[in-house]
Scaffold this motif. Sequence first.
Motif, PDB file in Angstrom:
ATOM      1  N   PHE A 189       0.799  -1.222   0.000  1.00 27.30           N
ATOM      2  CA  PHE A 189       0.000   0.000   0.000  1.00 27.30           C
ATOM      3  C   PHE A 189       0.839   1.284   0.000  1.00 27.30           C
ATOM      4  N   MET A 190       2.138   1.195   0.173  1.00 32.59           N
ATOM      5  CA  MET A 190       2.975   2.396   0.210  1.00 32.59           C
ATOM      6  C   MET A 190       3.620   2.623  -1.147  1.00 32.59           C
ATOM      7  N   GLY A 191       3.197   3.663  -1.843  1.00 31.15           N
ATOM      8  CA  GLY A 191       3.774   3.976  -3.138  1.00 31.15           C
ATOM      9  C   GLY A 191       2.927   3.453  -4.271  1.00 31.15           C
ATOM     10  N   GLN A 192       3.579   3.192  -5.393  1.00 31.92           N
ATOM     11  CA  GLN A 192       2.868   2.714  -6.574  1.00 31.92           C
ATOM     12  C   GLN A 192       3.672   1.606  -7.240  1.00 31.92           C
ATOM     13  N   GLU A 193       3.049   0.949  -8.200  1.00 31.62           N
ATOM     14  CA  GLU A 193       3.740  -0.101  -8.932  1.00 31.62           C
ATOM     15  C   GLU A 193       4.821   0.533  -9.800  1.00 31.62           C
ATOM     16  N   LEU A 194       6.014  -0.063  -9.758  1.00 30.14           N
ATOM     17  CA  LEU A 194       7.156   0.454 -10.505  1.00 30.14           C
ATOM     18  C   LEU A 194       7.796  -0.655 -11.325  1.00 30.14           C
ATOM     19  N   VAL A 195       8.608  -0.248 -12.284  1.00 33.39           N
ATOM     20  CA  VAL A 195       9.355  -1.181 -13.117  1.00 33.39           C
ATOM     21  C   VAL A 195      10.819  -0.764 -13.083  1.00 33.39           C
ATOM     22  N   ASN A 196      11.700  -1.727 -12.803  1.00 32.83           N
ATOM     23  CA  ASN A 196      13.132  -1.455 -12.841  1.00 32.83           C
ATOM     24  C   ASN A 196      13.560  -1.505 -14.304  1.00 32.83           C
TER      25      ASN A 196
END
Length: 190
Positions: free
Chosen positions: A172-179
């Motif tokens: 729940f902390m932040g958002q979905e990211l991609v490396n």
Amino acid sequence: MLRIIYNTFMISILFYIVIGVIYPSSIYLIGNVLFEKKANGSIVYLNSKPIGSKLIGQNFTSDKYFWGRPSAAGEKGYDALSSGASNYAFYNEKLLKRINDQVIFIKQKNLLPDSQEIPSNLIMASASGLDPHITVDSAKLQIKRIALARNISEEKVNDLIKKNTEKPYLTFMGQELVNVLQLNVSLDTL
């Protein structure tokens, strides 16, 4: 008096041994045993060769690769020794011109309509200038360009984004990211 000097000297030696030798050595050993990859820089390998760190952004410029956040770290960007932002105020003409030029460049290269909104992480550098991640939306904007450059389907590229998406911290902390580096390695291993 000599007793006080002796006690002070012995306490200094004791603290030097505990704080200067035992504590750093134990932290080093614990880190390498429990968190081996992270303790050694999270190096990413391709064909047994190190190609970068998962923790530091890379400068990808080819149309065949996903592009990460712009970097203001060093003259050419992504310089870990010069980590930092440009520190321009939001009304600075140089910053506004760079952002405007970046928006135009992203839209042209990714074949996007003029009305398309561009996520801020594709046009503005992070505070460190070394951010290795982009949002999923930023990755999806680049699908068409990469599919055309690699002569593969857009669905394949989209599937790679899904497979490389990192969930938010504690869900729940932040958002979905991609490396970006890992995503580009996945592209090269197709």
